[in-house]
Design a protein around this motif. Structure first.
Motif, PDB file in Angstrom:
ATOM      1  N   ASN A  24      30.813  37.077  39.078  1.00 28.76           N
ATOM      2  CA  ASN A  24      31.940  37.698  38.390  1.00 28.76           C
ATOM      3  C   ASN A  24      32.731  36.650  37.615  1.00 28.76           C
ATOM      4  O   ASN A  24      33.008  35.556  38.129  1.00 28.76           O
ATOM      5  CB  ASN A  24      32.867  38.385  39.390  1.00 28.76           C
ATOM      6  N   GLY A  25      33.080  36.992  36.414  1.00 26.63           N
ATOM      7  CA  GLY A  25      33.860  36.100  35.584  1.00 26.63           C
ATOM      8  C   GLY A  25      35.346  36.338  35.751  1.00 26.63           C
ATOM      9  O   GLY A  25      35.793  37.069  36.635  1.00 26.63           O
ATOM     10  N   ALA A  26      36.131  35.707  34.908  1.00 26.58           N
ATOM     11  CA  ALA A  26      37.584  35.796  34.991  1.00 26.58           C
ATOM     12  C   ALA A  26      38.165  35.965  33.599  1.00 26.58           C
ATOM     13  O   ALA A  26      37.522  35.653  32.597  1.00 26.58           O
ATOM     14  CB  ALA A  26      38.158  34.543  35.653  1.00 26.58           C
ATOM     15  N   ILE A  27      39.383  36.452  33.572  1.00 22.47           N
ATOM     16  CA  ILE A  27      40.051  36.636  32.294  1.00 22.47           C
ATOM     17  C   ILE A  27      41.536  36.327  32.449  1.00 22.47           C
ATOM     18  O   ILE A  27      42.145  36.632  33.479  1.00 22.47           O
ATOM     19  CB  ILE A  27      39.869  38.078  31.766  1.00 22.47           C
ATOM     20  N   ASP A  28      42.071  35.636  31.470  1.00 18.85           N
ATOM     21  CA  ASP A  28      43.513  35.452  31.389  1.00 18.85           C
ATOM     22  C   ASP A  28      43.982  36.406  30.303  1.00 18.85           C
ATOM     23  O   ASP A  28      43.767  36.166  29.117  1.00 18.85           O
ATOM     24  CB  ASP A  28      43.839  34.005  31.027  1.00 18.85           C
ATOM     25  N   CYS A  81      60.013  45.288  31.090  1.00 16.90           N
ATOM     26  CA  CYS A  81      59.687  44.831  29.737  1.00 16.90           C
ATOM     27  C   CYS A  81      60.044  45.901  28.729  1.00 16.90           C
ATOM     28  O   CYS A  81      59.742  47.087  28.936  1.00 16.90           O
ATOM     29  CB  CYS A  81      58.201  44.515  29.602  1.00 16.90           C
ATOM     30  N   THR A  82      60.705  45.490  27.643  1.00 17.49           N
ATOM     31  CA  THR A  82      60.916  46.430  26.554  1.00 17.49           C
ATOM     32  C   THR A  82      59.595  46.681  25.830  1.00 17.49           C
ATOM     33  O   THR A  82      59.276  47.797  25.445  1.00 17.49           O
ATOM     34  CB  THR A  82      61.957  45.881  25.566  1.00 17.49           C
ATOM     35  N   TYR A  83      58.830  45.629  25.675  1.00 17.45           N
ATOM     36  CA  TYR A  83      57.484  45.787  25.148  1.00 17.45           C
ATOM     37  C   TYR A  83      56.641  44.600  25.604  1.00 17.45           C
ATOM     38  O   TYR A  83      57.154  43.571  26.026  1.00 17.45           O
ATOM     39  CB  TYR A  83      57.490  45.912  23.616  1.00 17.45           C
ATOM     40  N   THR A  84      55.331  44.770  25.520  1.00 17.35           N
ATOM     41  CA  THR A  84      54.400  43.746  25.970  1.00 17.35           C
ATOM     42  C   THR A  84      53.424  43.413  24.853  1.00 17.35           C
ATOM     43  O   THR A  84      52.941  44.311  24.159  1.00 17.35           O
ATOM     44  CB  THR A  84      53.613  44.221  27.204  1.00 17.35           C
ATOM     45  N   THR A  85      53.138  42.135  24.665  1.00 16.01           N
ATOM     46  CA  THR A  85      52.100  41.750  23.721  1.00 16.01           C
ATOM     47  C   THR A  85      50.905  41.187  24.493  1.00 16.01           C
ATOM     48  O   THR A  85      51.071  40.518  25.519  1.00 16.01           O
ATOM     49  CB  THR A  85      52.618  40.671  22.742  1.00 16.01           C
ATOM     50  N   VAL A  86      49.705  41.496  24.016  1.00 15.16           N
ATOM     51  CA  VAL A  86      48.467  40.989  24.598  1.00 15.16           C
ATOM     52  C   VAL A  86      47.640  40.376  23.479  1.00 15.16           C
ATOM     53  O   VAL A  86      47.461  40.985  22.423  1.00 15.16           O
ATOM     54  CB  VAL A  86      47.669  42.113  25.291  1.00 15.16           C
ATOM     55  N   ASN A  87      47.164  39.177  23.684  1.00 21.76           N
ATOM     56  CA  ASN A  87      46.377  38.494  22.668  1.00 21.76           C
ATOM     57  C   ASN A  87      44.946  39.041  22.666  1.00 21.76           C
ATOM     58  O   ASN A  87      44.182  38.771  23.594  1.00 21.76           O
ATOM     59  CB  ASN A  87      46.366  36.994  22.955  1.00 21.76           C
ATOM     60  N   PRO A  88      44.553  39.802  21.655  1.00 23.29           N
ATOM     61  CA  PRO A  88      43.215  40.410  21.653  1.00 23.29           C
ATOM     62  C   PRO A  88      42.081  39.424  21.450  1.00 23.29           C
ATOM     63  O   PRO A  88      40.927  39.757  21.631  1.00 23.29           O
ATOM     64  CB  PRO A  88      43.286  41.417  20.498  1.00 23.29           C
ATOM     65  N   SER A  89      42.402  38.178  21.067  1.00 24.67           N
ATOM     66  CA  SER A  89      41.339  37.191  20.867  1.00 24.67           C
ATOM     67  C   SER A  89      40.999  36.457  22.157  1.00 24.67           C
ATOM     68  O   SER A  89      40.071  35.659  22.183  1.00 24.67           O
ATOM     69  CB  SER A  89      41.745  36.184  19.791  1.00 24.67           C
ATOM     70  N   ASN A  90      41.755  36.701  23.232  1.00 21.75           N
ATOM     71  CA  ASN A  90      41.446  36.055  24.496  1.00 21.75           C
ATOM     72  C   ASN A  90      40.067  36.475  24.985  1.00 21.75           C
ATOM     73  O   ASN A  90      39.638  37.612  24.788  1.00 21.75           O
ATOM     74  CB  ASN A  90      42.490  36.400  25.564  1.00 21.75           C
ATOM     75  N   GLN A  91      39.402  35.575  25.650  1.00 21.68           N
ATOM     76  CA  GLN A  91      38.035  35.827  26.069  1.00 21.68           C
ATOM     77  C   GLN A  91      37.943  36.112  27.556  1.00 21.68           C
ATOM     78  O   GLN A  91      38.690  35.565  28.360  1.00 21.68           O
ATOM     79  CB  GLN A  91      37.151  34.618  25.756  1.00 21.68           C
ATOM     80  N   PHE A  92      36.999  36.992  27.873  1.00 22.94           N
ATOM     81  CA  PHE A  92      36.510  37.089  29.241  1.00 22.94           C
ATOM     82  C   PHE A  92      35.516  35.951  29.414  1.00 22.94           C
ATOM     83  O   PHE A  92      34.659  35.728  28.570  1.00 22.94           O
ATOM     84  CB  PHE A  92      35.817  38.429  29.463  1.00 22.94           C
ATOM     85  N   ARG A  93      35.612  35.200  30.530  1.00 25.00           N
ATOM     86  CA  ARG A  93      34.811  33.989  30.661  1.00 25.00           C
ATOM     87  C   ARG A  93      33.904  34.030  31.887  1.00 25.00           C
ATOM     88  O   ARG A  93      34.360  34.319  33.000  1.00 25.00           O
ATOM     89  CB  ARG A  93      35.737  32.764  30.732  1.00 25.00           C
ATOM     90  N   THR A 116      33.391  42.678  34.892  1.00 26.23           N
ATOM     91  CA  THR A 116      33.465  41.258  35.260  1.00 26.23           C
ATOM     92  C   THR A 116      32.120  40.675  35.677  1.00 26.23           C
ATOM     93  O   THR A 116      32.014  39.474  35.895  1.00 26.23           O
ATOM     94  CB  THR A 116      34.456  41.060  36.416  1.00 26.23           C
ATOM     95  N   TYR A 117      31.089  41.500  35.818  1.00 16.86           N
ATOM     96  CA  TYR A 117      29.789  41.008  36.310  1.00 16.86           C
ATOM     97  C   TYR A 117      28.947  40.503  35.149  1.00 16.86           C
ATOM     98  O   TYR A 117      28.834  41.156  34.108  1.00 16.86           O
ATOM     99  CB  TYR A 117      29.043  42.113  37.043  1.00 16.86           C
TER     100      TYR A 117
END
Length: 210
Positions: A72-76, A102-114, A164-165
């Motif tokens: 299983n991999g990991a993701i930040d 949170c009033t709003y949340t941002t997520v970086n879509p370029s982050n990788q599953f590793r 994650t596998y």
């Protein structure tokens, strides 16, 4: 013979056979050896196996080590929680809040599953070869949305919005002369960046050039 003594003798023979199989010697130009994760000792995310080698008298050796590794991999997720604070005069200051407030949340879509694994091979401290591969993947728009909604609602990621596998193959294939010093093969498998190794299946063959 007493049946209890017979059973104990058979169990002892089976246990001895398992020990012999676990501590097999790799004979140069002998048959291919196959080992699994059970043959490795673990120290954190590093797995190490040491196997005796017989038959090195200074000839040119061919090392062929083929590994199949899964886990299983990991993701930040890389999400940031932002809070709007009321200010005198009706202005708002954009600051950093704490989930789930949170009033709003941002997520970086370029982050990788590793899922990243490295394999190193040594024979009596002589470097034989190394290989590394990954099964990284960018988050999809749907996964980013699922993570964002989860963080906004609960303050953390709920469920499994990504698979994650993963599995991959690693190969060390090298030809070199170790001058008769190859007496013990050390195999090292590392799970990098929070990669969790679930299974290791490895085939090992040491031959010689005729």
């Amino acid at each position: 013979m007493n049946i209890n003594i017979l059973m104990i003798s058979l169990l002892a023979m089976l246990f001895t056979a398992e020990l012999q199989a676990f501590n097999d010697v790799i004979y140069i130009s002998g048959s291919k050896q196959s080992i699994t994760k059970q043959a490795f000792s673990q120290n954190g995310s590093v797995y190490t196996a040491k196997i005796p080698v017989s038959g090195d008298y200074g000839q040119q050796l061919i090392f062929d080590i083929d590994a199949r590794i899964s886990g299983n991999g990991a993701i930040d997720a890389g999400f940031e929680c932002h809070k709007l604070y009321p200010q005198p005069g009706g202005y708002f200051l954009i600051g950093t809040g704490n989930p789930p407030d949170c009033t709003y949340t941002t997520v970086n879509p370029s982050n990788q599953f590793r899922f990243i694994v490295e394999m190193n091979a040594y024979c009596s401290n002589i470097a034989i070869g190394t290989d590394m591969d990954n099964r990284n993947a960018l988050l999809t728009a749907e996964q980013v949305t699922a993570i964002k909604n989860s963080v906004n609602s609960y303050g953390f990621i709920v469920g499994n919005p990504y698979n994650t596998y993963r599995s991959l193959n690693l190969l060390v294939d090298n030809t070199l002369v170790t001058n008769g010093n190859c007496q013990e093969l050390t195999l090292e498998v590392k799970g990098l960046e929070q990669t969790h190794i679930g299974t290791i299946d490895m085939d090992i063959l040491i031959g010689e050039v005729f």
